[in-house]
Scaffold this motif. Structure first.
Motif, PDB file in Angstrom:
ATOM      1  N   VAL A  66       0.841  -1.200   0.000  1.00 29.00           N
ATOM      2  CA  VAL A  66       0.000   0.000   0.000  1.00 29.00           C
ATOM      3  C   VAL A  66       0.879   1.254   0.000  1.00 29.00           C
ATOM      4  O   VAL A  66       0.602   2.211  -0.723  1.00 29.00           O
ATOM      5  N   LEU A  98      -2.467  -5.490  -4.221  1.00 28.89           N
ATOM      6  CA  LEU A  98      -2.985  -4.294  -3.565  1.00 28.89           C
ATOM      7  C   LEU A  98      -4.431  -4.506  -3.144  1.00 28.89           C
ATOM      8  O   LEU A  98      -4.819  -4.168  -2.020  1.00 28.89           O
ATOM      9  N   ASP A  99      -5.224  -5.088  -4.033  1.00 33.98           N
ATOM     10  CA  ASP A  99      -6.619  -5.393  -3.721  1.00 33.98           C
ATOM     11  C   ASP A  99      -6.709  -6.337  -2.518  1.00 33.98           C
ATOM     12  O   ASP A  99      -7.498  -6.120  -1.600  1.00 33.98           O
ATOM     13  N   LEU A 102      -5.891  -4.614   0.879  1.00 35.82           N
ATOM     14  CA  LEU A 102      -6.872  -3.687   1.438  1.00 35.82           C
ATOM     15  C   LEU A 102      -8.283  -4.260   1.523  1.00 35.82           C
ATOM     16  O   LEU A 102      -9.251  -3.508   1.712  1.00 35.82           O
ATOM     17  N   GLN A 103      -8.405  -5.571   1.411  1.00 32.31           N
ATOM     18  CA  GLN A 103      -9.723  -6.181   1.599  1.00 32.31           C
ATOM     19  C   GLN A 103     -10.070  -6.175   3.087  1.00 32.31           C
ATOM     20  O   GLN A 103      -9.265  -6.584   3.921  1.00 32.31           O
ATOM     21  N   LYS A 116     -10.317   1.113   4.430  1.00 30.64           N
ATOM     22  CA  LYS A 116      -9.659   0.233   3.452  1.00 30.64           C
ATOM     23  C   LYS A 116     -10.339   0.314   2.094  1.00 30.64           C
ATOM     24  O   LYS A 116      -9.679   0.445   1.063  1.00 30.64           O
ATOM     25  N   ARG A 117     -11.665   0.236   2.082  1.00 29.72           N
ATOM     26  CA  ARG A 117     -12.395   0.306   0.807  1.00 29.72           C
ATOM     27  C   ARG A 117     -12.174   1.649   0.119  1.00 29.72           C
ATOM     28  O   ARG A 117     -11.947   1.714  -1.090  1.00 29.72           O
ATOM     29  N   LEU A 120      -8.553   1.863  -1.161  1.00 34.18           N
ATOM     30  CA  LEU A 120      -8.403   0.992  -2.324  1.00 34.18           C
ATOM     31  C   LEU A 120      -9.032   1.612  -3.567  1.00 34.18           C
ATOM     32  O   LEU A 120      -8.417   1.620  -4.637  1.00 34.18           O
ATOM     33  N   ASN A 121     -10.235   2.151  -3.442  1.00 32.03           N
ATOM     34  CA  ASN A 121     -10.890   2.796  -4.594  1.00 32.03           C
ATOM     35  C   ASN A 121     -10.061   3.958  -5.121  1.00 32.03           C
ATOM     36  O   ASN A 121      -9.894   4.115  -6.336  1.00 32.03           O
TER      37      ASN A 121
END
Length: 151
Positions: A66, A98-99, A102-103, A116-117, A120-121
């Motif tokens: 991240v 990366l996905d 940050l899940q 996190k969401r 990530l976005n």
């Protein structure tokens, strides 16, 4: 006088990065007015990552991914060669990592999961890895989203 010397030394070294995991920065005069917004976004994102680390919501390897993604976000992400050197993966696999990093987890508090969401976005948007459009191409926004909260 000392402040003049410091300013001169800073100006001479502005635009370079000493960390191998961070992209070389452009000089202030080349970046224009977007630099302030962009630097705020980067500082805010690093602050959010520190918060996620403090509540044990991301492990050290995930934090490294991240952190790298945040550092390269203002430039649209790193190129394949940079990613091979830093992580041994291509761009597609890095974005998958990366996905995964940050899940939200079951143990995450509501604030950490939301953060996190959101992060990530913003990173996917900045790295131009948004959802596919109808013509099959990825969306390509020009800058990261700036609506994130300070952590």
């Amino acid at each position: 006088m000392n402040s003049q010397i410091r300013h001169r030394n800073y100006s001479r070294h502005a635009g370079t990065s000493t960390s191998p995991n961070q992209p070389q920065r452009k000089r202030a005069e080349e970046t224009g007015s977007n630099e302030t917004t962009c630097s705020y976004w980067v500082r805010s994102s690093f602050s959010q990552l520190r918060f996620l680390r403090s509540v044990l919501s991301v492990d050290p390897e995930a934090a490294r991914i991240v952190e790298y993604a945040i550092g390269w976000a203002p430039f649209g992400g790193a190129d394949c060669e940079e990613l091979i050197v830093a992580f041994g993966v291509d761009r597609r696999r890095f974005l998958e990592k990366l996905d995964e990093a940050l899940q939200p987890r079951r143990a995450d508090r509501h604030q950490a999961a939301w953060l996190k969401r959101t992060l990530l976005n913003a990173l996917m948007s900045a790295w131009r890895a948004g959802p596919k459009t109808q013509d099959g191409t990825g969306s390509t926004p020009s800058a990261p989203r700036h609506h994130l909260i300070e952590g």
